[in-house]
Design a protein around this motif. Structure first.
Motif, PDB file in Angstrom:
ATOM      1  N   TRP A   1       0.847  -1.186   0.000  1.00 23.22           N
ATOM      2  CA  TRP A   1       0.000   0.000   0.000  1.00 23.22           C
ATOM      3  C   TRP A   1       0.893   1.250   0.000  1.00 23.22           C
ATOM      4  O   TRP A   1       2.042   1.209   0.456  1.00 23.22           O
ATOM      5  N   CYS A   2       0.342   2.357  -0.497  1.00 18.16           N
ATOM      6  CA  CYS A   2       1.107   3.614  -0.504  1.00 18.16           C
ATOM      7  C   CYS A   2       1.392   4.027   0.944  1.00 18.16           C
ATOM      8  O   CYS A   2       0.537   3.831   1.817  1.00 18.16           O
TER       9      CYS A   2
ATOM     10  N   CYS B   1      -1.456   5.174   3.617  1.00 21.42           N
ATOM     11  CA  CYS B   1      -2.783   4.611   3.310  1.00 21.42           C
ATOM     12  C   CYS B   1      -3.465   4.168   4.611  1.00 21.42           C
ATOM     13  O   CYS B   1      -2.824   3.582   5.493  1.00 21.42           O
TER      14      CYS B   1
ATOM     15  N   CYS C   1      -7.222  -2.311  -3.693  1.00 20.95           N
ATOM     16  CA  CYS C   1      -6.029  -2.193  -2.844  1.00 20.95           C
ATOM     17  C   CYS C   1      -6.263  -2.946  -1.545  1.00 20.95           C
ATOM     18  O   CYS C   1      -5.416  -3.703  -1.059  1.00 20.95           O
TER      19      CYS C   1
ATOM     20  N   ASN D   1     -12.720   4.037   1.315  1.00 23.39           N
ATOM     21  CA  ASN D   1     -11.919   5.233   1.000  1.00 23.39           C
ATOM     22  C   ASN D   1     -12.639   6.157   0.024  1.00 23.39           C
ATOM     23  O   ASN D   1     -12.092   7.146  -0.431  1.00 23.39           O
TER      24      ASN D   1
ATOM     25  N   GLY E   1      -9.175   3.062  -5.699  1.00 28.31           N
ATOM     26  CA  GLY E   1      -7.746   3.360  -5.621  1.00 28.31           C
ATOM     27  C   GLY E   1      -6.912   2.519  -6.581  1.00 28.31           C
ATOM     28  O   GLY E   1      -6.060   3.049  -7.303  1.00 28.31           O
TER      29      GLY E   1
ATOM     30  N   CYS F   1      -7.603   7.288   1.247  1.00 26.95           N
ATOM     31  CA  CYS F   1      -6.706   6.972   0.123  1.00 26.95           C
ATOM     32  C   CYS F   1      -5.883   8.249  -0.113  1.00 26.95           C
ATOM     33  O   CYS F   1      -6.388   9.222  -0.684  1.00 26.95           O
ATOM     34  N   VAL F   2      -4.651   8.241   0.387  1.00 29.53           N
ATOM     35  CA  VAL F   2      -3.849   9.465   0.360  1.00 29.53           C
ATOM     36  C   VAL F   2      -3.366   9.821  -1.048  1.00 29.53           C
ATOM     37  O   VAL F   2      -2.959  10.945  -1.303  1.00 29.53           O
ATOM     38  N   THR F   3      -3.425   8.855  -1.952  1.00 29.49           N
ATOM     39  CA  THR F   3      -2.892   9.105  -3.299  1.00 29.49           C
ATOM     40  C   THR F   3      -3.935   9.716  -4.235  1.00 29.49           C
ATOM     41  O   THR F   3      -3.626  10.631  -4.993  1.00 29.49           O
ATOM     42  N   PHE F   4      -5.190   9.226  -4.152  1.00 23.66           N
ATOM     43  CA  PHE F   4      -6.170   9.679  -5.147  1.00 23.66           C
ATOM     44  C   PHE F   4      -7.331  10.495  -4.577  1.00 23.66           C
ATOM     45  O   PHE F   4      -7.988  11.220  -5.318  1.00 23.66           O
TER      46      PHE F   4
HETATM   47 FE1  SF4 Z   1      -4.190   3.093  -0.361  1.00 22.98          FE
HETATM   48 FE2  SF4 Z   1      -5.071   4.739  -2.251  1.00 22.98          FE
HETATM   49 FE3  SF4 Z   1      -2.580   3.846  -2.356  1.00 22.98          FE
HETATM   50 FE4  SF4 Z   1      -4.607   2.200  -2.817  1.00 22.98          FE
HETATM   51  S1  SF4 Z   1      -4.016   3.954  -4.073  1.00 22.98           S
HETATM   52  S2  SF4 Z   1      -2.826   1.749  -1.541  1.00 22.98           S
HETATM   53  S3  SF4 Z   1      -6.172   2.958  -1.400  1.00 22.98           S
HETATM   54  S4  SF4 Z   1      -3.446   5.164  -0.770  1.00 22.98           S
END
Ligand code: SF4
Length: 284
Positions: free
Chosen positions: A11-12, A15, A46, A116, A120, A195-198
């Motif tokens: 995972w990022c 997350c 994820c 989330n 993701g 979800c910290v990325t999206f």
């Molecule tokens: Fe978590 Fe979002 Fe990364 Fe998936 S994309 S691992 S949900 S932070």
């Protein structure tokens, strides 16, 4: 420690799913389980990777089908504690039909949704939990669909245990998972897991500012279904804690007439080799 394995989650960093993994491991240990007594079944996304990150029996299933698999596992071996897990897309979009019927069936399974509010794994599309107006690659002008309210649906479908938590509140989350495991029947625990990325809207800060902890209502009675529904609606579904529990209903598997005391998985196969081959041939 018992429920840790040597697989490093991919995972990022940051997350929310990391804390949910830790809470499941702590809750399993606190309830006195051993890894041989636990099965973690997950869907796709994820969050679906979680079944590979916990030292127990595990199966990373197919999209939206964690619950049918988990129910099969429980029917074959009801001595196992079964946890099903997946994301909001997995459980509340493609898997929603299974979710509703698993709730009303009331098997002794704990279902943890890692919510989330976005897809993701496929890099950020609108999910059933995304808010109206939410801008993603799939909704560049903002989502024009109503946000799904999974716990209101669960209450309507006859759920016997409904809870919600936030991945940052690991103490509350661990306690709720423990209660869910001990509950006779199906327990659904929706967990806000950023979800910290999206998802740049429903961040840790956003949840901290908006969630409403049930601890702030000392008179709240979790056995009152109407109050549970009202409180969920009043708080826009952002209530955390044990929202509803009905301890009067028996689980599905404890109501099956003639269910043998020995689980199916531990019974002798009462077939000759020839009969077994014949049975297998019918499945080909
Ligand atoms: Fe978590 Fe979002 Fe990364 Fe998936 S994309 S691992 S949900 S932070």
């Amino acid at each position: 420690k018992e429920f840790r394995n040597n697989v490093k989650p991919n995972w990022c960093p940051g997350c929310g799913d990391f804390s949910i993994q830790a809470a499941i491991q702590r809750a399993a240990a606190n309830t006195g389980l051993t890894p041989e007594e636990l099965a973690v079944i997950s869907g796709i996304g994820c969050s679906g990777r979680i079944s590979g990150y916990i030292h127990a029996y595990g199966l990373h299933g197919i999209h939206g089908r964690a619950l049918p698999i988990a129910q099969g596992v429980k029917l074959a071996n009801r001595d196992l504690t079964v946890i099903a897990s997946g994301g909001d897309g997995d459980g509340f979009a493609i898997g929603m039909g299974h979710t509703i019927h698993a709730i009303r069936r009331n098997m002794n399974i704990t279902y943890i949704v890692m919510d989330n509010q976005i897809y993701g794994l496929t890099k950020g599309q609108t999910s059933p939990r995304s808010a109206e107006g939410f801008v993603t690659k799939s909704t560049p002008s903002g989502s024009i669909e109503t946000t799904l309210s999974p716990l209101e649906l669960a209450l309507s479908a006859g759920a016997t245990f409904v809870a919600q938590s936030f991945s940052s509140d690991i103490k509350q989350l661990t306690a709720l998972i423990e209660e869910g495991i001990k509950h006779e029947g199906f327990s659904i625990i929706n967990v806000f897991s950023p979800c910290v990325t999206f998802n740049k809207v429903n961040t840790y800060e956003w949840f901290k500012e908006n969630i409403v902890n049930l601890d702030s209502f000392p008179d709240y009675d979790p056995s009152n279904r109407i109050q549970a529904m009202t409180k969920l609606m009043e708080t826009g579904g952002l209530l955390t804690g044990l929202i509803y529990q009905d301890q009067s209903r028996k689980s599905y598997e404890n109501q099956i007439q003639g269910f043998k005391e020995t689980p199916l998985a531990q019974q002798d196969l009462a077939l000759t080799e020839e009969q077994f081959d014949h049975l297998m041939a019918e499945f080909r």
